[in-house]
Design a protein around this motif. Sequence first.
Motif, PDB file in Angstrom:
ATOM      1  N   LEU A 240      27.204  -8.042  26.656  1.00 60.66           N
ATOM      2  CA  LEU A 240      26.628  -8.014  28.000  1.00 60.66           C
ATOM      3  C   LEU A 240      25.109  -7.884  27.944  1.00 60.66           C
ATOM      4  O   LEU A 240      24.382  -8.491  28.753  1.00 60.66           O
ATOM      5  CB  LEU A 240      27.234  -6.847  28.793  1.00 60.66           C
ATOM      6  CG  LEU A 240      28.730  -6.987  29.127  1.00 60.66           C
ATOM      7  CD1 LEU A 240      29.260  -5.707  29.743  1.00 60.66           C
ATOM      8  CD2 LEU A 240      28.956  -8.169  30.065  1.00 60.66           C
ATOM      9  N   VAL A 241      24.615  -7.087  26.993  1.00 60.50           N
ATOM     10  CA  VAL A 241      23.162  -6.975  26.806  1.00 60.50           C
ATOM     11  C   VAL A 241      22.582  -8.323  26.375  1.00 60.50           C
ATOM     12  O   VAL A 241      21.484  -8.725  26.794  1.00 60.50           O
ATOM     13  CB  VAL A 241      22.827  -5.884  25.776  1.00 60.50           C
ATOM     14  CG1 VAL A 241      21.337  -5.896  25.435  1.00 60.50           C
ATOM     15  CG2 VAL A 241      23.224  -4.509  26.310  1.00 60.50           C
ATOM     16  N   GLY A 242      23.329  -9.054  25.556  1.00 64.76           N
ATOM     17  CA  GLY A 242      22.890 -10.385  25.127  1.00 64.76           C
ATOM     18  C   GLY A 242      22.776 -11.351  26.299  1.00 64.76           C
ATOM     19  O   GLY A 242      21.837 -12.159  26.370  1.00 64.76           O
ATOM     20  N   PHE A 243      23.744 -11.279  27.241  1.00 63.48           N
ATOM     21  CA  PHE A 243      23.661 -12.105  28.448  1.00 63.48           C
ATOM     22  C   PHE A 243      22.396 -11.804  29.241  1.00 63.48           C
ATOM     23  O   PHE A 243      21.768 -12.696  29.809  1.00 63.48           O
ATOM     24  CB  PHE A 243      24.885 -11.862  29.333  1.00 63.48           C
ATOM     25  CG  PHE A 243      26.110 -12.596  28.865  1.00 63.48           C
ATOM     26  CD1 PHE A 243      26.052 -13.926  28.468  1.00 63.48           C
ATOM     27  CD2 PHE A 243      27.339 -11.952  28.824  1.00 63.48           C
ATOM     28  CE1 PHE A 243      27.182 -14.608  28.033  1.00 63.48           C
ATOM     29  CE2 PHE A 243      28.475 -12.617  28.389  1.00 63.48           C
ATOM     30  CZ  PHE A 243      28.402 -13.952  27.989  1.00 63.48           C
ATOM     31  N   SER A 244      22.033 -10.541  29.280  1.00 62.11           N
ATOM     32  CA  SER A 244      20.820 -10.134  29.986  1.00 62.11           C
ATOM     33  C   SER A 244      19.591 -10.792  29.355  1.00 62.11           C
ATOM     34  O   SER A 244      18.701 -11.294  30.061  1.00 62.11           O
ATOM     35  CB  SER A 244      20.694  -8.613  29.968  1.00 62.11           C
ATOM     36  OG  SER A 244      19.519  -8.206  30.629  1.00 62.11           O
TER      37      SER A 244
ATOM     38  N   LEU B 118      19.533  -7.405  35.083  1.00 62.20           N
ATOM     39  CA  LEU B 118      20.431  -6.254  35.256  1.00 62.20           C
ATOM     40  C   LEU B 118      21.811  -6.651  35.754  1.00 62.20           C
ATOM     41  O   LEU B 118      22.665  -5.783  35.977  1.00 62.20           O
ATOM     42  CB  LEU B 118      19.809  -5.239  36.225  1.00 62.20           C
ATOM     43  CG  LEU B 118      18.425  -4.686  35.847  1.00 62.20           C
ATOM     44  CD1 LEU B 118      17.946  -3.689  36.892  1.00 62.20           C
ATOM     45  CD2 LEU B 118      18.465  -4.026  34.467  1.00 62.20           C
ATOM     46  N   ALA B 119      22.066  -7.950  35.935  1.00 65.33           N
ATOM     47  CA  ALA B 119      23.343  -8.421  36.478  1.00 65.33           C
ATOM     48  C   ALA B 119      24.566  -7.971  35.668  1.00 65.33           C
ATOM     49  O   ALA B 119      25.615  -7.668  36.247  1.00 65.33           O
ATOM     50  CB  ALA B 119      23.318  -9.944  36.599  1.00 65.33           C
ATOM     51  N   PRO B 120      24.502  -7.926  34.320  1.00 64.87           N
ATOM     52  CA  PRO B 120      25.696  -7.531  33.566  1.00 64.87           C
ATOM     53  C   PRO B 120      26.092  -6.056  33.718  1.00 64.87           C
ATOM     54  O   PRO B 120      27.201  -5.674  33.325  1.00 64.87           O
ATOM     55  CB  PRO B 120      25.306  -7.821  32.102  1.00 64.87           C
ATOM     56  CG  PRO B 120      24.186  -8.790  32.180  1.00 64.87           C
ATOM     57  CD  PRO B 120      23.436  -8.413  33.423  1.00 64.87           C
TER      58      PRO B 120
ATOM     59  N   MET C 146      10.711  -6.513  26.132  1.00 61.26           N
ATOM     60  CA  MET C 146      10.546  -5.142  25.640  1.00 61.26           C
ATOM     61  C   MET C 146      11.354  -4.154  26.485  1.00 61.26           C
ATOM     62  O   MET C 146      11.972  -3.221  25.963  1.00 61.26           O
ATOM     63  CB  MET C 146       9.067  -4.753  25.647  1.00 61.26           C
ATOM     64  CG  MET C 146       8.238  -5.499  24.608  1.00 61.26           C
ATOM     65  SD  MET C 146       6.509  -4.966  24.576  1.00 61.26           S
ATOM     66  CE  MET C 146       6.667  -3.332  23.858  1.00 61.26           C
ATOM     67  N   TYR C 147      11.374  -4.403  27.809  1.00 60.20           N
ATOM     68  CA  TYR C 147      12.148  -3.506  28.675  1.00 60.20           C
ATOM     69  C   TYR C 147      13.647  -3.620  28.385  1.00 60.20           C
ATOM     70  O   TYR C 147      14.375  -2.625  28.365  1.00 60.20           O
ATOM     71  CB  TYR C 147      11.879  -3.827  30.151  1.00 60.20           C
ATOM     72  CG  TYR C 147      10.526  -3.351  30.640  1.00 60.20           C
ATOM     73  CD1 TYR C 147      10.050  -2.097  30.281  1.00 60.20           C
ATOM     74  CD2 TYR C 147       9.740  -4.139  31.474  1.00 60.20           C
ATOM     75  CE1 TYR C 147       8.805  -1.652  30.736  1.00 60.20           C
ATOM     76  CE2 TYR C 147       8.505  -3.703  31.927  1.00 60.20           C
ATOM     77  CZ  TYR C 147       8.042  -2.463  31.549  1.00 60.20           C
ATOM     78  OH  TYR C 147       6.817  -2.020  31.996  1.00 60.20           O
ATOM     79  N   ILE C 148      14.098  -4.864  28.183  1.00 57.22           N
ATOM     80  CA  ILE C 148      15.527  -5.059  27.872  1.00 57.22           C
ATOM     81  C   ILE C 148      15.872  -4.405  26.534  1.00 57.22           C
ATOM     82  O   ILE C 148      16.920  -3.776  26.381  1.00 57.22           O
ATOM     83  CB  ILE C 148      15.876  -6.566  27.861  1.00 57.22           C
ATOM     84  CG1 ILE C 148      15.794  -7.122  29.287  1.00 57.22           C
ATOM     85  CG2 ILE C 148      17.273  -6.791  27.280  1.00 57.22           C
ATOM     86  CD1 ILE C 148      15.938  -8.623  29.374  1.00 57.22           C
ATOM     87  N   ASN C 149      14.974  -4.534  25.555  1.00 55.92           N
ATOM     88  CA  ASN C 149      15.199  -3.882  24.258  1.00 55.92           C
ATOM     89  C   ASN C 149      15.223  -2.354  24.406  1.00 55.92           C
ATOM     90  O   ASN C 149      15.965  -1.665  23.708  1.00 55.92           O
ATOM     91  CB  ASN C 149      14.119  -4.302  23.259  1.00 55.92           C
ATOM     92  CG  ASN C 149      14.338  -5.710  22.746  1.00 55.92           C
ATOM     93  OD1 ASN C 149      15.468  -6.183  22.683  1.00 55.92           O
ATOM     94  ND2 ASN C 149      13.254  -6.393  22.397  1.00 55.92           N
TER      95      ASN C 149
END
Length: 593
Positions: A267-271, A181-183, A298-301
Amino acid sequence: MKNLISLNKYFWKYRLRLGLGVIFIFLSNLFAVMSPEVVRYAIDYTISQVKFASLLNGFALSGSFGSTLTKSIVAFSVIIFAFALLRGLFLFFMRQTLIVMSRHIEFDQKNELYNHYQQLDQSFYKENNTGDLMSRITEDVSRVRNYTGPAIMYIINTVILFFMVAYTMYRVNGELTLYALAPLPVLAVCIFFVNSIIERRSEAIQSQLSALTTAAQETYSGIRVIKAYVQEQMAEKYFNDESIEYKKRQLKLARVESFFFPTIFMLVGFSTLSVVFVGGSKVMNGQITPGNIAEFFMYINMLTWPIASMGWVMALIQRASASQKRLDEFLSIQTKIINPNTNKHLIKGGVEFHNVSFTYTNTGITALNNISFNLKVGEKMAVIGRTGAGKTTIANLFTRVFDVSEGSILLDGIDIRSINLHELREQVGVVPQDVLLFSDTVTNNISFGNDVVDEKLAVEFATRASVDEEILRLQHGYDTMVGERGVMLSGGQKQRISIARALIKNPSVLVLDDCLSAVDARTEHKILEQFNEVLKEKTAIVITHRIFTLIQFNKIIVLDKGKIAEEGTHDQLLSRKGLYYQLFELQQSEEKN
């Protein structure tokens, strides 16, 4: 954003739908968040069982163990499918509540704005273009609906999903959750700075869209004049210039959005990369399982689209804010013509103008200056003068299209500003100088002032207006559609239908504003003969630049530069050989020639 506060009254009105929508969002996300946990159990269970099976290789139990593993995988699949099915069901309910709510709000807004338009006085319509009015009630309301529906739905969904996912991830591993969740803080800063730019450019786009709509509306309305003067290329260039300016403003906004959306996905890619590197090392150290990595992915997606859509949602919100600001501008305008009460009032027909003066506020032109006259019930008066003398202003003041600047107008001894406005206009018939017919049948246009359409009555008053024979010659007679603004009819036909429309109301007072300017002498003669019978017991004010000798007027006033130059009967005014005499002699000379 503050402009959207005015929408809270609608959210309160539809609070039940909104509340149910939030509940359905929560339930759909609950089943969505539970699915990765099942996947994690399935993966870890499968890996552990495969390792165990390798130990049993060559033993008699290995065959039955493989069958048990297959059944377990099928069971996990069924559970995941059931969760997906339940999530889809609640997503359907979510849209049926929140999106339907936005359609109800759109309906209410359009009706509120339309009703407000009808309450505003004539000065508002002089200062604003029809195209702008149309743009606000269509485009602007539509953009606001995108906020009350999709934007609200995605914001609530993203917030609920984020907290549910964050909590579930934190339970698995707090450190890995922080990396994943840093980004987000960087994303929040981007949204904050980009929002103000989007809002400014959205306002500019909506303003230019109004100008473009006005240009199109004026072209369509004046197409006959454009063609008559062979100005099609000029009209096309004008519309093209407005279109180019609209395109430029859209492209400016598109450039901001084209930078914004890729930034979000980056930013999502960095995550995702953080989960791969940090999560991989933790799996090797035995702190988490491979199933946890799959679960995190799956959660990030799950968060990818909601977070990525925030850029689009914020653009919707800023556009809606700009549009709501434009709507509030008009909704905050109050009419200057106030209805004093809703009491019933019967008008007999006594008329008195007492020291009436009127100045148009938008131009500063004084149209009437200290005008006074009175009429008893059933008397007839002609108002004669050259163009620009102030004749039409008398008709406008009489029905409170405008209110007097000074003095007062009395009906039966009562100031018209204290009479119920609806009753005043219902019992005073006006045939305006500029005739407007609606895109409807002849019958409906004649019956416009009545609550009930009566074809026999329409025929009767069309006959009195000497237009019945010409209507019957139309393709469908009284059922003929007259087209926009009566474009299918001649000027004279429109004027006579307008006369019939005023007469069918059976008003106590009738004001005829230069209503025979487009008819020939023979038709004029027939109509004036009918007027003697129709107006027999009614108070009538006939405004004209011509002198009618077939109607027996009790009084004639001659206006010149907003003042009464002469007053009296026909014979009295001729004997004085003043302005009335000059107009009469000029008319007689024109008729002889």
